[in-house]
Design a protein around this motif. Structure first.
Motif, PDB file in Angstrom:
ATOM      1  N   ALA A   7       0.852  -1.184   0.000  1.00 34.08           N
ATOM      2  CA  ALA A   7       0.000   0.000   0.000  1.00 34.08           C
ATOM      3  C   ALA A   7       0.889   1.236   0.000  1.00 34.08           C
ATOM      4  O   ALA A   7       2.085   1.165   0.270  1.00 34.08           O
ATOM      5  CB  ALA A   7      -0.896  -0.006   1.231  1.00 34.08           C
ATOM      6  N   PHE A   8       0.298   2.375  -0.332  1.00 32.88           N
ATOM      7  CA  PHE A   8       1.020   3.637  -0.320  1.00 32.88           C
ATOM      8  C   PHE A   8       0.460   4.502   0.805  1.00 32.88           C
ATOM      9  O   PHE A   8      -0.750   4.750   0.854  1.00 32.88           O
ATOM     10  CB  PHE A   8       0.870   4.370  -1.656  1.00 32.88           C
ATOM     11  CG  PHE A   8       1.684   3.774  -2.765  1.00 32.88           C
ATOM     12  CD1 PHE A   8       2.913   4.322  -3.125  1.00 32.88           C
ATOM     13  CD2 PHE A   8       1.244   2.664  -3.457  1.00 32.88           C
ATOM     14  CE1 PHE A   8       3.664   3.777  -4.142  1.00 32.88           C
ATOM     15  CE2 PHE A   8       1.982   2.105  -4.475  1.00 32.88           C
ATOM     16  CZ  PHE A   8       3.206   2.668  -4.824  1.00 32.88           C
ATOM     17  N   ALA A   9       1.332   4.951   1.701  1.00 36.11           N
ATOM     18  CA  ALA A   9       0.900   5.859   2.756  1.00 36.11           C
ATOM     19  C   ALA A   9       0.389   7.155   2.127  1.00 36.11           C
ATOM     20  O   ALA A   9       0.862   7.554   1.060  1.00 36.11           O
ATOM     21  CB  ALA A   9       2.067   6.155   3.697  1.00 36.11           C
ATOM     22  N   PRO A  10      -0.584   7.822   2.751  1.00 35.34           N
ATOM     23  CA  PRO A  10      -1.124   9.072   2.179  1.00 35.34           C
ATOM     24  C   PRO A  10      -0.033  10.103   1.906  1.00 35.34           C
ATOM     25  O   PRO A  10      -0.073  10.801   0.887  1.00 35.34           O
ATOM     26  CB  PRO A  10      -2.094   9.557   3.254  1.00 35.34           C
ATOM     27  CG  PRO A  10      -2.506   8.319   3.978  1.00 35.34           C
ATOM     28  CD  PRO A  10      -1.308   7.426   3.985  1.00 35.34           C
ATOM     29  N   GLU A  11       0.968  10.196   2.798  1.00 33.15           N
ATOM     30  CA  GLU A  11       2.038  11.169   2.566  1.00 33.15           C
ATOM     31  C   GLU A  11       2.921  10.756   1.389  1.00 33.15           C
ATOM     32  O   GLU A  11       3.555  11.598   0.751  1.00 33.15           O
ATOM     33  CB  GLU A  11       2.881  11.349   3.838  1.00 33.15           C
ATOM     34  CG  GLU A  11       3.532  10.091   4.379  1.00 33.15           C
ATOM     35  CD  GLU A  11       2.670   9.353   5.398  1.00 33.15           C
ATOM     36  OE1 GLU A  11       3.245   8.637   6.241  1.00 33.15           O
ATOM     37  OE2 GLU A  11       1.430   9.498   5.343  1.00 33.15           O
ATOM     38  N   THR A  12       2.954   9.467   1.087  1.00 31.96           N
ATOM     39  CA  THR A  12       3.713   8.998  -0.079  1.00 31.96           C
ATOM     40  C   THR A  12       3.032   9.451  -1.363  1.00 31.96           C
ATOM     41  O   THR A  12       3.690   9.932  -2.293  1.00 31.96           O
ATOM     42  CB  THR A  12       3.836   7.465  -0.056  1.00 31.96           C
ATOM     43  OG1 THR A  12       4.399   7.050   1.187  1.00 31.96           O
ATOM     44  CG2 THR A  12       4.711   6.980  -1.196  1.00 31.96           C
ATOM     45  N   ILE A  13       1.712   9.295  -1.422  1.00 35.01           N
ATOM     46  CA  ILE A  13       0.961   9.762  -2.595  1.00 35.01           C
ATOM     47  C   ILE A  13       1.125  11.263  -2.753  1.00 35.01           C
ATOM     48  O   ILE A  13       1.314  11.784  -3.866  1.00 35.01           O
ATOM     49  CB  ILE A  13      -0.532   9.391  -2.471  1.00 35.01           C
ATOM     50  CG1 ILE A  13      -0.704   7.866  -2.469  1.00 35.01           C
ATOM     51  CG2 ILE A  13      -1.335  10.007  -3.602  1.00 35.01           C
ATOM     52  CD1 ILE A  13      -0.284   7.186  -3.752  1.00 35.01           C
ATOM     53  N   ALA A  14       1.079  11.993  -1.638  1.00 34.57           N
ATOM     54  CA  ALA A  14       1.248  13.448  -1.704  1.00 34.57           C
ATOM     55  C   ALA A  14       2.627  13.801  -2.255  1.00 34.57           C
ATOM     56  O   ALA A  14       2.760  14.729  -3.063  1.00 34.57           O
ATOM     57  CB  ALA A  14       1.048  14.060  -0.313  1.00 34.57           C
TER      58      ALA A  14
END
Length: 505
Positions: free
Chosen positions: A354-361
């Motif tokens: 999965a991708f952490a929300p801060e990673t997507i940001a």
């Protein structure tokens, strides 16, 4: 039909010597070194040497790798042997411990051999290698099957501008008109070209991609048009050119703006007459081929300055399709990242992280000067480095200094690498805070990480200039970097810009 030019499109160092001489296996070696990702098909049996020297079967351009670092033994079992390297060979392997998974690191003693499994990650110094199945290899940039409602192998098209572009491409595909694909390096020109081919009446014929910047002028002529026996010293037998082998198919002339003038003249004749003249031949041979071409250059400007023939430009430019850069289609970044991660994890025998929300940001804030090609390398590396169920920002190893101002929307043609230094202070500070948080988790200083990454990128740039004999345009293309960004990096790292050679005119 398979592409009959697959072997010709690989760089010489992409295939180990044993793989060239022996039967290939269903495995390949993925190498993460110097900020780049390279893939090398492996033979079913034999030995494959690894090291910094170009004499190795797989040269690894990284200062932490010894000249002769290790050997992979292939056969019924796979093993790696350390050859007394300076910085060691370490095996990273996941082991289940109840409901959790632990990452073990095993140091290989010099001269000793350790058995490997497919998907094991091995560090040679700071370089990373992984043996993966060839069948599960990640597809070319932009071509994935993860988008909802799209078939296998279909590109992810979410941005409204891209949807309009692909709708136009569908209409163009059914006609014989020549198509000129424009856009930055790595934006997905080849993916769009293949899409046009698959939607055309020639879909059952070969799709042949020719990189016009990768071959010398003399070799390019022989490869394009073929040669007759005795046409030159090494021509022991007649050989058809690539244009002949693409009969009833499609030819993509990639980096067409790099064609030398003498080849431009001959290509123009082929486009007009649909015939090729082999080197040393006496009569032309008819061909039935559809031409697509791609470039990151402004060909109209090249015509004005006399570097590209105007008549050839008009022949190639039946219709021009311009692909926007990845930073102008932010909505596609996350789906592309997830699709690439899924394929990479599958090749390693893992579940997709999965991708952490801060990673997507962080992904959506990055300007992506290398576009989808850069995104693919970043995600592949992050999946390997994460070693778990979630990709965090520190696994991306993004260049924080290149991040655009967060408050300003990205324009389709914005090149943030040339922004004034003052404009990057705030995002750089924010990125540093993210780095510090990631460094606290990984135990590594953010400053040390930044210096290490800067040193790696500087070395890559210097090496690319050496490989391209000082040609900045070719070096930028080799690194998958826009030329303006490349020039800005030269100034930032204090690398002297090579002087232009004086012409004899």
């Amino acid at each position: 039909m398979p592409n009959r030019n697959d072997a010709r499109n690989h760089a010489p160092n992409d295939t180990p010597n044993d793989a060239r001489s022996g039967a290939p296996s269903a495995l390949e070696l993925t190498v993460f070194a110097g900020g780049r990702v390279t893939r090398h098909p492996l033979p079913a049996e034999g030995r494959v040497s690894l090291g910094r020297s170009k004499e190795n079967d797989v040269p690894i351009d990284d200062s932490s790798v010894s000249r002769r670092h290790a050997i992979i033994h292939l056969g019924p079992r796979i093993a790696i042997e350390d050859l007394g390297s300076a910085n060691g060979t370490r095996l990273r392997r996941e082991r289940s411990a109840g409901p959790t998974t632990k990452l073990l690191e095993l140091q290989l003693e010099p001269g000793k051999t350790m058995e490997l499994s497919v998907g094991d990650a091995v560090n040679l110094g700071s370089a990373l290698i992984v043996i993966v199945p060839r069948e599960g290899a990640v597809p070319r940039e932009g071509a994935t099957s993860a988008a909802p409602g799209q078939g296998p192998g279909e590109p992810i098209v979410i941005d409204p501008a891209m949807q309009k572009l692909y709708a136009l491409a569908e209409r163009v595909a059914g006609s014989p008109i020549t198509v000129l694909l424009l856009g930055e390096t790595g934006a997905g020109k080849e993916v769009l070209a293949e899409h046009i081919h698959r939607r055309s009446p020639r879909a059952q014929g070969p799709f042949l991609r020719l990189n016009c910047a990768a071959l010398s002028e003399s070799l390019l002529e022989s490869e394009l048009f073929g040669h007759e026996k005795g046409a030159f010293t090494s021509a022991g037998q007649a050989k058809p050119g690539l244009l002949e082998t693409a009969e009833k198919g499609t030819v993509l002339l990639d980096e067409v703006g790099e064609l030398p003038p003498s080849i431009q003249v001959k290509l123009l004749r082929v486009l007009e007459d649909r015939k090729v003249m082999r080197v040393g031949g006496l009569s032309p041979r008819p061909i039935d081929v559809r031409f697509l071409s791609a470039t990151n250059r402004d060909l109209a400007a090249e015509v004005k300055r006399g570097a590209f023939r105007e008549d050839l430009f008009f022949r190639l430019n039946g219709i021009a399709l311009t692909i926007p850069p990845l930073r102008a289609r932010v909505a596609e970044i996350a789906p592309l990242a997830r699709a690439i991660a899924e394929r990479t994890a599958g090749a390693l025998g893992r579940r997709a992280p999965a991708f952490a929300p801060e990673t997507i940001a962080a992904l959506e804030a990055h300007p992506w000067p290398g576009n989808i090609r850069e995104l693919r390398n970043v995600i592949e590396r992050a999946v390997v480095l994460s070693g778990g169920d979630t990709v965090h920002p520190e696994h991306l190893l993004l260049d924080a200094a290149a991040a655009p101002p967060a408050a300003a929307p990205l324009a389709p043609t914005l090149d943030t690498s040339l922004a004034p230094a003052a404009a990057t202070v705030a995002p750089a500070a924010a990125a540093k805070a993210d780095e510090d948080a990631g460094a606290a988790r990984s135990g590594q200083s953010a400053g040390d990480l930044r210096r290490e990454l800067d040193a790696i990128e500087r070395r890559r740039i210097v090496d690319a200039l050496e490989q391209c004999a000082g040609n900045q345009t070719q070096a930028a293309a080799l690194l998958g970097m826009p030329r303006r960004t490349f020039v800005a990096r030269l100034d930032a790292y204090g690398i002297p810009r090579p002087r232009k050679r004086k012409s004899n005119d």
